[in-house]
Every structure is written in structure tokens, then in C-alpha cells.
Design a protein around this motif. Sequence first.
Motif, short mmCIF file in Angstrom:
data_model
loop_
_atom_site.label_atom_id
_atom_site.label_comp_id
_atom_site.label_asym_id
_atom_site.label_seq_id
_atom_site.Cartn_x
_atom_site.Cartn_y
_atom_site.Cartn_z
N ASN A 19 22.08 45.78 53.47
CA ASN A 19 21.40 44.94 54.43
C ASN A 19 19.90 45.00 54.26
N VAL A 20 19.23 43.91 54.60
CA VAL A 20 17.78 43.82 54.58
C VAL A 20 17.20 44.23 55.94
N LEU A 21 17.82 43.75 57.00
CA LEU A 21 17.34 44.06 58.35
C LEU A 21 18.05 45.30 58.89
N ASP A 22 17.31 46.14 59.59
CA ASP A 22 17.91 47.32 60.22
C ASP A 22 18.91 46.88 61.29
N GLY A 23 20.03 47.55 61.35
CA GLY A 23 21.02 47.29 62.39
C GLY A 23 22.05 46.23 62.04
N ILE A 24 21.89 45.58 60.92
CA ILE A 24 22.86 44.54 60.49
C ILE A 24 24.12 45.22 59.96
N GLU A 25 25.28 44.62 60.26
CA GLU A 25 26.55 45.07 59.69
C GLU A 25 27.10 43.99 58.76
N LEU A 26 27.51 44.39 57.57
CA LEU A 26 27.98 43.44 56.56
C LEU A 26 29.43 43.73 56.19
N THR A 27 30.22 42.65 56.06
CA THR A 27 31.60 42.77 55.59
C THR A 27 31.84 41.71 54.52
N LEU A 28 32.10 42.16 53.30
CA LEU A 28 32.32 41.25 52.17
C LEU A 28 33.78 41.32 51.73
N THR A 29 34.40 40.16 51.60
CA THR A 29 35.77 40.09 51.10
C THR A 29 35.84 39.11 49.94
N GLY A 30 36.96 39.16 49.21
CA GLY A 30 37.17 38.23 48.10
C GLY A 30 36.94 38.88 46.75
N GLY A 31 36.92 38.05 45.73
CA GLY A 31 36.73 38.54 44.37
C GLY A 31 37.05 37.48 43.36
N ILE A 32 37.08 37.86 42.09
CA ILE A 32 37.46 36.94 41.02
C ILE A 32 38.97 36.76 41.07
N ASN A 33 39.43 35.52 41.28
CA ASN A 33 40.87 35.29 41.41
C ASN A 33 41.49 34.53 40.25
N ARG A 34 40.69 33.95 39.40
CA ARG A 34 41.21 33.33 38.18
C ARG A 34 40.38 33.79 37.00
N PRO A 35 40.96 34.53 36.08
CA PRO A 35 40.22 34.93 34.88
C PRO A 35 39.94 33.72 34.00
N PRO A 36 38.96 33.81 33.12
CA PRO A 36 38.68 32.67 32.23
C PRO A 36 39.71 32.57 31.12
N MET A 37 39.88 31.36 30.62
CA MET A 37 40.68 31.10 29.42
C MET A 37 39.69 30.82 28.30
N GLU A 38 39.60 31.75 27.36
CA GLU A 38 38.59 31.65 26.31
C GLU A 38 39.18 31.07 25.02
N LEU A 39 38.33 30.43 24.24
CA LEU A 39 38.75 29.83 22.97
C LEU A 39 38.82 30.92 21.90
N THR A 40 39.98 31.52 21.76
CA THR A 40 40.19 32.59 20.78
C THR A 40 40.76 32.00 19.49
N ASP A 41 40.94 32.85 18.47
CA ASP A 41 41.55 32.38 17.23
C ASP A 41 42.98 31.88 17.47
N GLY A 42 43.68 32.56 18.37
CA GLY A 42 45.04 32.15 18.68
C GLY A 42 45.08 30.78 19.35
N VAL A 43 44.13 30.53 20.24
CA VAL A 43 44.05 29.22 20.89
C VAL A 43 43.68 28.15 19.87
N GLN A 44 42.75 28.47 18.97
CA GLN A 44 42.35 27.50 17.96
C GLN A 44 43.52 27.11 17.07
N LYS A 45 44.40 28.07 16.78
CA LYS A 45 45.59 27.76 15.98
C LYS A 45 46.48 26.75 16.71
N LEU A 46 46.63 26.93 18.03
CA LEU A 46 47.42 25.97 18.81
C LEU A 46 46.76 24.59 18.81
N VAL A 47 45.44 24.57 18.95
CA VAL A 47 44.70 23.31 18.90
C VAL A 47 44.94 22.60 17.57
#
Length: 378
Positions: free
Chosen positions: A275-303
Motif C-alpha cells: 500500500n501507498v497510504l497508511d492504513g489501507i488494506e489490499l486484497t488481490l485475487t486472480g492470476g494467469i489463467n491461459r498460458p500462451p501458445m508459442e510458435l515452436t518447431d513442432g507447431v511449424q511442422k503442423l503449419v
Amino acid sequence: MQEFEEKHVNEMLEMLEKLVNTDSGSTDKAGVDRVGEILCQNYEQIGFVPKVHKSEQYGNSITLRHQDATNPDILIVAHMDTVFPAGTASERPFTIRDGKAYGPGVIDMQASQVMVFYTMKALVEQQISAYKHVEIVLNSDEELGTISSRSLIEEKAKGKKAALVVEPAREDGSVVSSRRGSGVYELHIKGRAAHSGMNPENGINAIEELAHKILAFQSLSDPDNGLHVNVGLIEGGTSVNTIAPSAKASVDVRISTASQGKTIDEQIQAIGQQNVLDGIELTLTGGINRPPMELTDGVQKLVDIVQTKAQALGLNVGHTATGGGSDASFTAAMNVPTIDGLGPVGGKQHSSEEYLIVDSLQERMMLFCNVLQQLSEE
């Protein structure tokens, strides 16, 4: 294969009409299950054995393999749900005008469901053994982020040599060779209320804290490297003359590589816990829910396989990256070579103008047949 395609073209459109005219929004369990029943009935007629994976809240997902299959090593993923609420099918039923088909979910992705089924039907009827090499996952909640069916997809991806995801092709006919991953976070900020005129010094302004957080989150973006952080929703306060006792922000994250996901999660967590201000309470939820699909050698072969088979049919099929998510992210994260966008051609998904180019239904079916035949022989 061309004779089969011409013989069954009207049947394909009849099946598509039936699916499109069945409401199957992600939260309409009964509708999604009805689509699943229609598909199961068709697959059983050509020797495929369905297994229903029940869900209490969402539609049931289904896995299919042919009765003669022993150890299928190619995974096909197609979702049954759409984004449209119950009643849309009766308001905007399936229609064909000027070579395009319209209706809720017609391209995303009921046309792909028809394409996959008739591909299997063609392979079975022409005794091309590729149908013995595939396992199909029909999942029920892709449009909500694959909440209930992700584990099923990951389970079925194990040991597969390729994953083929039949989201619609891009409007220019391209398949998808990479996708950005994504995440969603929600930050709740608790301050302390006070009258802004009588005793403002007794308050702690949650909106002021939120302003610091917005700037900090937005500064994490790195567009040159395909990383975007967007504070898309904010709310806070109770009245204009009250020091805001609470505030909230929803943050969307898009990443291009798995390493970016790890780093950005650590950075967002750090911001959301300090927190920036004194006395503030913070609650963070969530996250990365879909990983990336990267263009690998295996994907290039399918292409390369897809493009070679497309050229043989007189089709020009490119490949592209996209920022949207799909189930391809989950198979790719398991190091299974994955290609997406293998469905028919259309556009304007998730809108009242969503359409399918009718001729592409047969073209993409033939292409899919030939790709599966090639993969099953390797």
C-alpha cells in the motif's frame, strides 16, 4: 473425397441448422447438453463411442473415439458452447443469404462441429484409417475460460503427438499458429470513510490508493514484446462528499511467452500487496489463467502440413498470431504441438452479424481429412 463432399453437402447444412437453432450459451446447461446429445447420436451412427463427463453447473463435456481405435495419438478439441443467451436462436434462426450462413454460434463454432463430424464420417465410409488415430474432446465452457473442462483437455492431451483445435479460421482463411496467454486480476482496496467537509483527516481514501495502483499496473505493459496490462474496470466510493472507504479494479493481462507470465504475475502481486497510504488494506485475487501458445518447431511442422495439403486443394492458407485465447493454450502448455483455427472461414464472432462462408465448410472438411490422413501415417 470430393464425391463424398458433394453428396453430403445438404446434410451438412441441415446438421448445422439444427445445431445453430439450439440455444447453447455457456451458462445454459440444458442447451449445451442438448447439443452434446445431437452430436453423440450422430457419432454413434458411424461407430464412435461417446463418454459423457458430467458437470453440475456447466454443460457436460464429451470425449469420443472410434470403437476400433486402440491408442489414438491425435487430439481434436471443439467446444459446444456459445456466448448467446437463451432465446437468441428463436430471435435469429439459421439463415443463408448470398453464400453466407448466419445465426448464433454459426462460426464459433457450430460449423466446426459439423466439419469434424463429416470428416470422421468420410474417413469411416471410405475406410481411411485416420479415424482410428483420433480422440475428440467436445467441451462445454470454452467461452467462460474452460472452467470445468480444462482438466479433461489436459488429461486427454497426455501422450498425443498433435493437438488440432478447430476454432474458426481467420477471415482471410489463415490458421492460428500462436496465441497470447491471458490472465485476470481483481484488486479490492479498503480505506476508511469520513465526511469530506467536516472531518476529512479521519478518512483514508481508497480511490486515491487506487489511482496509484492504476498507474503502477499500466506501467508494466511492454508492447514491443507483446505484453499488455490493462486496467479495464474500476469502481469505488459511496458519495461525492465522503472519503471513499472502498475501491476496486479489474486488470486484464496478455502475454506472449510463458516466462512473461511468471514475471508479470510476480510484479502484479508485488503491486497488489504494497500500500501507498497508511492504513489501507489490499486484497488481490486472480492470476494467469491461459498460458500462451508459442510458435515452436513442432507447431511449424503442423503449419507446413496444413499449407501443403491446402495447396494441393487449390487453397491458399496462411498462418497468423492472435491475442485472443482458446483451448489451444492448454494443450500447447503441455508441450503437445498444437495448431488452431482449423475450422471453416467466417467472421464477426460474438455478434448479431456472425457469419460462415458456406463454401468453406466443404473446403475445410476436405483439408481436415487430408491433414488427419497425413498425421496418422507419420
